[in-house]
Motif scaffolding. Structure first.
Motif, PDB file in Angstrom:
ATOM      1  N   TYR A 246      52.855  36.617  43.548  1.00  0.00           N
ATOM      2  CA  TYR A 246      52.438  38.027  42.828  1.00  0.00           C
ATOM      3  C   TYR A 246      52.598  39.224  43.955  1.00  0.00           C
ATOM      4  N   ALA A 247      52.381  39.065  45.164  1.00  0.00           N
ATOM      5  CA  ALA A 247      52.649  40.005  46.193  1.00  0.00           C
ATOM      6  C   ALA A 247      54.329  40.393  46.363  1.00  0.00           C
ATOM      7  N   LYS A 248      55.239  39.694  45.817  1.00  0.00           N
ATOM      8  CA  LYS A 248      56.631  39.957  46.502  1.00  0.00           C
ATOM      9  C   LYS A 248      56.896  41.320  46.078  1.00  0.00           C
ATOM     10  N   GLU A 249      56.496  42.097  44.902  1.00  0.00           N
ATOM     11  CA  GLU A 249      57.043  43.508  45.020  1.00  0.00           C
ATOM     12  C   GLU A 249      56.166  44.461  45.482  1.00  0.00           C
ATOM     13  N   GLY A 250      55.174  43.984  46.148  1.00  0.00           N
ATOM     14  CA  GLY A 250      54.293  45.110  46.927  1.00  0.00           C
ATOM     15  C   GLY A 250      53.226  45.799  45.968  1.00  0.00           C
ATOM     16  N   ASP A 251      53.075  45.139  44.752  1.00  0.00           N
ATOM     17  CA  ASP A 251      52.104  45.895  44.017  1.00  0.00           C
ATOM     18  C   ASP A 251      50.651  45.854  44.719  1.00  0.00           C
ATOM     19  N   GLU A 252      49.868  46.870  44.944  1.00  0.00           N
ATOM     20  CA  GLU A 252      48.779  47.140  45.543  1.00  0.00           C
ATOM     21  C   GLU A 252      47.626  45.983  45.358  1.00  0.00           C
ATOM     22  N   VAL A 253      47.584  45.845  44.083  1.00  0.00           N
ATOM     23  CA  VAL A 253      46.527  44.914  43.628  1.00  0.00           C
ATOM     24  C   VAL A 253      46.864  43.372  43.985  1.00  0.00           C
ATOM     25  N   ALA A 254      48.059  43.100  43.509  1.00  0.00           N
ATOM     26  CA  ALA A 254      48.543  41.741  44.049  1.00  0.00           C
ATOM     27  C   ALA A 254      48.541  41.528  45.487  1.00  0.00           C
ATOM     28  N   VAL A 255      48.687  42.689  46.234  1.00  0.00           N
ATOM     29  CA  VAL A 255      48.822  42.261  47.676  1.00  0.00           C
ATOM     30  C   VAL A 255      47.304  41.971  48.151  1.00  0.00           C
ATOM     31  N   ASN A 256      46.517  42.820  47.438  1.00  0.00           N
ATOM     32  CA  ASN A 256      45.031  42.685  48.100  1.00  0.00           C
ATOM     33  C   ASN A 256      43.949  41.904  47.492  1.00  0.00           C
ATOM     34  N   TYR A 257      44.153  41.268  46.359  1.00  0.00           N
ATOM     35  CA  TYR A 257      42.941  40.834  45.593  1.00  0.00           C
ATOM     36  C   TYR A 257      42.400  39.716  45.943  1.00  0.00           C
ATOM     37  N   ARG A 258      43.195  38.918  46.668  1.00  0.00           N
ATOM     38  CA  ARG A 258      42.551  37.624  47.542  1.00  0.00           C
ATOM     39  C   ARG A 258      41.444  38.097  48.415  1.00  0.00           C
ATOM     40  N   ALA A 259      41.411  39.161  49.042  1.00  0.00           N
ATOM     41  CA  ALA A 259      40.288  39.678  49.890  1.00  0.00           C
ATOM     42  C   ALA A 259      39.066  40.163  49.110  1.00  0.00           C
ATOM     43  N   TRP A 260      39.139  40.039  47.747  1.00  0.00           N
ATOM     44  CA  TRP A 260      38.106  40.648  46.968  1.00  0.00           C
ATOM     45  C   TRP A 260      36.970  39.445  46.994  1.00  0.00           C
ATOM     46  N   THR A 261      35.793  39.799  45.930  1.00  0.00           N
ATOM     47  CA  THR A 261      34.946  38.840  45.641  1.00  0.00           C
ATOM     48  C   THR A 261      35.457  38.030  44.575  1.00  0.00           C
ATOM     49  N   VAL A 262      35.358  36.573  44.669  1.00  0.00           N
ATOM     50  CA  VAL A 262      35.674  35.504  44.036  1.00  0.00           C
ATOM     51  C   VAL A 262      34.354  35.344  42.868  1.00  0.00           C
ATOM     52  N   SER A 263      34.631  35.316  41.553  1.00  0.00           N
ATOM     53  CA  SER A 263      33.665  35.202  40.717  1.00  0.00           C
ATOM     54  C   SER A 263      33.393  33.770  40.056  1.00  0.00           C
ATOM     55  N   SER A 264      34.228  32.911  40.498  1.00  0.00           N
ATOM     56  CA  SER A 264      33.695  31.473  40.154  1.00  0.00           C
ATOM     57  C   SER A 264      34.149  30.518  41.178  1.00  0.00           C
ATOM     58  N   THR A 265      33.475  29.230  41.048  1.00  0.00           N
ATOM     59  CA  THR A 265      33.546  28.296  42.052  1.00  0.00           C
ATOM     60  C   THR A 265      35.021  27.673  41.902  1.00  0.00           C
ATOM     61  N   ARG A 266      35.617  27.694  40.838  1.00  0.00           N
ATOM     62  CA  ARG A 266      37.048  27.232  40.350  1.00  0.00           C
ATOM     63  C   ARG A 266      37.612  28.094  39.210  1.00  0.00           C
ATOM     64  N   PRO A 267      38.867  27.711  39.194  1.00  0.00           N
ATOM     65  CA  PRO A 267      39.404  28.271  37.733  1.00  0.00           C
ATOM     66  C   PRO A 267      38.941  27.255  36.763  1.00  0.00           C
ATOM     67  N   ALA A 268      39.046  28.043  35.467  1.00  0.00           N
ATOM     68  CA  ALA A 268      38.472  27.383  34.375  1.00  0.00           C
ATOM     69  C   ALA A 268      39.425  27.609  33.050  1.00  0.00           C
ATOM     70  N   VAL A 269      39.425  26.839  31.960  1.00  0.00           N
ATOM     71  CA  VAL A 269      39.989  26.975  30.811  1.00  0.00           C
ATOM     72  C   VAL A 269      38.838  27.676  29.742  1.00  0.00           C
ATOM     73  N   ALA A 270      38.897  28.812  29.475  1.00  0.00           N
ATOM     74  CA  ALA A 270      37.937  29.566  28.600  1.00  0.00           C
ATOM     75  C   ALA A 270      38.640  29.786  27.224  1.00  0.00           C
ATOM     76  N   GLY A 271      39.843  29.667  26.850  1.00  0.00           N
ATOM     77  CA  GLY A 271      40.337  30.027  25.661  1.00  0.00           C
ATOM     78  C   GLY A 271      41.227  31.109  25.550  1.00  0.00           C
ATOM     79  N   PRO A 272      40.864  32.334  25.874  1.00  0.00           N
ATOM     80  CA  PRO A 272      41.704  33.462  26.003  1.00  0.00           C
ATOM     81  C   PRO A 272      42.669  33.261  26.860  1.00  0.00           C
ATOM     82  N   HIS A 273      43.890  34.312  26.815  1.00  0.00           N
ATOM     83  CA  HIS A 273      44.910  34.096  27.786  1.00  0.00           C
ATOM     84  C   HIS A 273      45.710  32.852  27.545  1.00  0.00           C
ATOM     85  N   GLY A 274      45.676  32.487  26.525  1.00  0.00           N
ATOM     86  CA  GLY A 274      46.786  31.395  26.151  1.00  0.00           C
ATOM     87  C   GLY A 274      46.192  30.178  26.932  1.00  0.00           C
ATOM     88  N   ASN A 275      44.998  30.070  26.704  1.00  0.00           N
ATOM     89  CA  ASN A 275      44.335  28.336  27.371  1.00  0.00           C
ATOM     90  C   ASN A 275      44.784  28.124  28.715  1.00  0.00           C
TER      91      ASN A 275
END
Length: 195
Positions: free
Chosen positions: A56-85
């Motif tokens: 994600y960070a390869k092209e230097g997008d500010e969000v893609a470079v920094n998002y991992r330092a933000w607050t994570v909202s879940s204990t792990r990924p999950a399949v919710a249905g939207p975004h193509g399952n």
């Protein structure tokens, strides 16, 4: 065989081996992503998380470079249905985190400057593998900036770091189903972090 042909063949073979090893490391064996158990999802995420963030960070997008330092909202990924399952893991920047992590169902108004970055993992049941999907991004703009999307700007970063072409209406038409939550579709309740 010329030296040029030999080098090209060697490079191709190396790329195939690397791809094969990566696919084998992230192999799955389910017919439906909704059948994945929590331990399997954690294993898949552990397999992909480092290469995902780097890609994600390869092209230097500010969000893609920094998002991992933000607050994570879940204990792990999950399949919710939207975004193509896909398996989804959402990160909230400092402006968004306090309000977002309330997971309120009604009367939500996210502050301008809120940014959410949603990692995604695509599960290919035909190929029996998991691979990095797009990084989906929502940015809350100032009041009245984009009335047709309730002031949300939708964006995405491809796994190779390139910006995705996104039609705002395509994203917003689904998010509009969550109007009382200021267009937010939260992680599944079972994986939400405690506040």
């Amino acid at each position: 065989m010329t030296i040029r042909t030999f080098i090209a063949a060697t490079a191709a073979a190396t790329a195939l081996m690397a791809t094969g090893a990566h696919a084998a490391d992230c192999a799955i064996d389910v017919e439906d992503p909704f059948d994945l158990e929590a331990a399997q999802i954690t294993e898949i995420y552990d397999c992909l998380k480092d290469t995902m963030a780097e890609g994600y960070a390869k092209e230097g997008d500010e969000v893609a470079v920094n998002y991992r330092a933000w607050t994570v909202s879940s204990t792990r990924p999950a399949v919710a249905g939207p975004h193509g399952n896909r398996l989804l893991q959402t990160f909230a920047n400092d402006v968004a985190a306090e309000q977002y992590l309330k997971f309120a169902e009604e009367g939500v108004k996210m502050p301008a400057g809120s940014v959410l970055a949603k990692e995604s993992i695509t599960i290919s049941t035909k190929k029996k593998e998991a691979r990095t999907g797009p990084l989906f991004i929502m940015t809350k703009m100032e009041d009245g900036a984009i009335p047709e999307t309730a002031d949300w700007l939708y964006a995405g970063i491809q796994p190779n770091g390139k910006v995705m072409k996104i039609k705002q209406a395509f994203c917003h038409d689904c998010h509009a189903n969550y109007a009382e939550q200021d267009m937010l579709a939260y992680p599944l309740e079972e994986v939400r972090v405690a506040n």
